[in-house]
Design a protein around this motif. Structure first.
Motif, mmCIF file in Angstrom:
data_model
loop_
_atom_site.group_PDB
_atom_site.id
_atom_site.type_symbol
_atom_site.label_atom_id
_atom_site.label_comp_id
_atom_site.label_asym_id
_atom_site.label_seq_id
_atom_site.Cartn_x
_atom_site.Cartn_y
_atom_site.Cartn_z
ATOM 1 N N UNK A 142 24.518 -18.811 18.032
ATOM 2 C CA UNK A 142 25.247 -18.054 19.050
ATOM 3 C C UNK A 142 25.113 -16.551 18.809
ATOM 4 N N UNK A 143 25.314 -16.125 17.571
ATOM 5 C CA UNK A 143 25.286 -14.695 17.255
ATOM 6 C C UNK A 143 23.884 -14.122 17.401
ATOM 7 N N UNK A 144 22.889 -14.817 16.849
ATOM 8 C CA UNK A 144 21.524 -14.286 16.917
ATOM 9 C C UNK A 144 21.002 -14.262 18.349
ATOM 10 N N UNK A 145 21.312 -15.291 19.118
ATOM 11 C CA UNK A 145 20.879 -15.287 20.521
ATOM 12 C C UNK A 145 21.586 -14.163 21.274
ATOM 13 N N UNK A 146 22.872 -13.983 20.990
ATOM 14 C CA UNK A 146 23.609 -12.917 21.674
ATOM 15 C C UNK A 146 22.992 -11.548 21.405
ATOM 16 N N UNK A 147 22.655 -11.258 20.147
ATOM 17 C CA UNK A 147 22.138 -9.925 19.822
ATOM 18 C C UNK A 147 20.824 -9.645 20.536
ATOM 19 N N UNK A 148 19.995 -10.664 20.717
ATOM 20 C CA UNK A 148 18.750 -10.472 21.458
ATOM 21 C C UNK A 148 19.033 -10.134 22.924
ATOM 22 N N UNK A 149 20.037 -10.772 23.494
ATOM 23 C CA UNK A 149 20.424 -10.483 24.884
ATOM 24 C C UNK A 149 20.980 -9.065 24.995
ATOM 25 N N UNK A 150 21.832 -8.692 24.046
ATOM 26 C CA UNK A 150 22.479 -7.373 24.084
ATOM 27 C C UNK A 150 21.455 -6.247 24.029
ATOM 28 N N UNK A 151 20.373 -6.429 23.271
ATOM 29 C CA UNK A 151 19.375 -5.368 23.104
ATOM 30 C C UNK A 151 18.744 -4.958 24.424
ATOM 31 N N UNK A 152 18.583 -5.892 25.346
ATOM 32 C CA UNK A 152 17.948 -5.537 26.609
ATOM 33 C C UNK A 152 18.943 -5.384 27.759
ATOM 34 N N UNK A 153 20.097 -6.066 27.664
ATOM 35 C CA UNK A 153 21.010 -6.051 28.807
ATOM 36 C C UNK A 153 21.887 -4.803 28.848
ATOM 37 N N UNK A 154 22.303 -4.320 27.691
ATOM 38 C CA UNK A 154 23.157 -3.129 27.663
ATOM 39 C C UNK A 154 22.421 -1.912 28.237
ATOM 40 N N UNK A 155 21.201 -1.608 27.800
ATOM 41 C CA UNK A 155 20.480 -0.473 28.412
ATOM 42 C C UNK A 155 20.268 -0.664 29.915
ATOM 43 N N UNK A 156 20.086 -1.911 30.330
ATOM 44 C CA UNK A 156 19.894 -2.184 31.759
ATOM 45 C C UNK A 156 21.149 -1.840 32.553
ATOM 46 N N UNK A 157 22.328 -2.207 32.015
ATOM 47 C CA UNK A 157 23.593 -1.870 32.671
ATOM 48 C C UNK A 157 23.769 -0.350 32.744
ATOM 49 N N UNK A 158 23.450 0.335 31.637
ATOM 50 C CA UNK A 158 23.608 1.794 31.593
ATOM 51 C C UNK A 158 22.685 2.452 32.608
ATOM 52 N N UNK A 159 21.440 2.002 32.675
ATOM 53 C CA UNK A 159 20.508 2.535 33.653
ATOM 54 C C UNK A 159 21.033 2.309 35.079
ATOM 55 N N UNK A 160 21.541 1.136 35.352
ATOM 56 C CA UNK A 160 22.089 0.810 36.668
ATOM 57 C C UNK A 160 23.267 1.710 37.011
ATOM 58 N N UNK A 161 24.142 1.958 36.039
ATOM 59 C CA UNK A 161 25.287 2.837 36.275
ATOM 60 C C UNK A 161 24.832 4.264 36.579
ATOM 61 N N UNK A 162 23.929 4.779 35.749
ATOM 62 C CA UNK A 162 23.477 6.159 35.921
ATOM 63 C C UNK A 162 22.796 6.340 37.281
ATOM 64 N N UNK A 163 21.943 5.399 37.654
ATOM 65 C CA UNK A 163 21.212 5.529 38.919
ATOM 66 C C UNK A 163 22.145 5.428 40.122
ATOM 67 N N UNK A 164 23.276 4.753 39.977
ATOM 68 C CA UNK A 164 24.223 4.671 41.084
ATOM 69 C C UNK A 164 25.210 5.840 41.086
ATOM 70 N N UNK A 165 25.262 6.584 39.975
ATOM 71 C CA UNK A 165 26.264 7.644 39.855
ATOM 72 C C UNK A 165 25.694 9.035 40.014
ATOM 73 N N UNK A 166 24.431 9.240 39.613
ATOM 74 C CA UNK A 166 23.827 10.576 39.692
ATOM 75 C C UNK A 166 22.869 10.675 40.882
#
Length: 343
Positions: A319-343
């Motif tokens: 569970x933990x190792x699979x989660x960390x692999x997901x977090x590495x790509x999904x968190x930057x994707x969320x941040x990019x999505x937020x920035x592009x919708x806000x700026x």
């Protein structure tokens, strides 16, 4: 001999398929950081921040944008460096790097909405707490994390998502991991249960069929009304016996589509399959909570942490190792999505 040959061919196909998936994931992650590279220009960011601040009717929008453009770029770069190092580091220290990475990326998002951040020292703390000493027979999935009244977490909740959470709110790791669509196959494999059902999306509308509503023991019409009551940013545009159609009053964004979860690997939206799993927490905040707890464990529960990593002793390990692999790509994707919708 024929069966053995066929089995080898089948395994070879499976390995090639897994290699293709891994290559696709690496490519997606690289593309996300490449797109975020456009926001490493202080000149461009300053212009965008000034427009943003003027839209908020802030006084001295020009001065604030000059003050914050370099801070924004530095937060973004610092967060990226943590994530890059996490991808190149042993699993043992990845939680710390990922937690500090998400903290920096959230600060970059914050100064888009809150140009005075940090206005007080009370917003500098992490804003959450976990159990200090782990009990005997500790299991990560059963562990809990508690929200505090002040700190970065509560500030992000209020400023970025206009939510008010209670400082008595507690969340288990199993509940939080169960909010992430990409974790569903892990839950199904180890616990023989699925936490999500796929939802059809047409443009900015989400289709709720009768079959999905029945999971909640409601008609499609009544379930859509229930979601509208609980999540006021959705409106029911069409309702019938067979299906209901929900529309977000704001443009449907990937970084904030609760109670739905966006699956980054297939681009589909999913809905939890029970009421007790319907959360108001945007997923990026769920990642913050999980990574905080994991970072505390990796720092202060060294014996348990290495027993897990070296012994693979229970279900917490996959569970933990699979989660960390997901977090590495999904968190930057969320941040990019937020920035592009806000700026």
């Amino acid at each position: 001999m024929i069966n053995t040959h066929n089995d080898c061919q089948e395994r070879s196909k499976q390995f090639k398929y897994l290699e293709l998936i891994e290559w696709s994931v690496q490519l997606l992650t690289a593309l996300i950081w490449e797109r975020l590279l456009s926001y490493h220009s202080s000149e461009t960011v300053q212009k965008k921040l000034e427009i943003c601040y003027r839209n908020f009717s802030l006084e001295n929008a020009s001065g604030l944008s000059y003050d914050n453009c370099y801070r924004f770029v530095y937060y973004l770069k610092h967060g990226e460096n943590f994530f890059i190092q996490a991808n190149q580091s042993p699993h043992a220290i990845q939680p710390m790097l990922l937690f500090y990475g998400i903290s920096q990326l959230l600060k970059a998002c914050l100064i888009i909405i809150d140009p005075e951040y940090p206005a007080t020292s009370s917003v500098l703390a992490h804003g959450v707490s976990s159990r200090k000493r782990k009990k005997q027979h500790y299991h990560f999935l059963k562990d809990e994390i508690k929200i505090q009244r002040n700190g970065l977490f509560s500030h992000v909740v209020n400023k970025l998502f206009q939510l008010n959470l209670l400082d008595t709110d507690k969340y288990s790791m199993e509940f939080l991991l169960g909010q992430i669509a990409e974790m569903d196959d892990v839950f199904f494999f180890h616990h023989s249960k699925s936490n999500f059902v796929q939802i059809e999306k047409i443009q900015d509308k989400l289709i709720i069929p009768e079959k999905t509503a029945q999971l909640f023991h409601l008609s499609a019409n009544r379930f859509a009304e229930y979601l509208q009551e609980r999540y006021p940013y959705y409106t029911v545009t069409t309702a019938s016996k067979d299906e209901a159609i929900l529309k977000n009053t704001n443009p449907l964004t990937i970084y904030n589509c609760t109670p739905f979860s966006f699956h980054i690997d297939n681009g589909e939206f999913y809905l939890p399959t029970s009421r007790d799993r319907l959360s108001k927490l945007p997923e990026i905040l769920i990642h913050y909570l999980i990574l905080y707890n994991l970072s505390m464990i990796s720092r202060y529960e060294t014996e348990w942490w290495y027993d897990l990593l070296l012994g693979s002793s229970n279900d917490d390990y996959p569970f933990i190792l699979r989660y960390m692999e997901i977090a590495k790509r999904k968190i930057p994707y969320f941040v990019l999505n937020f920035i592009e919708h806000s700026l």
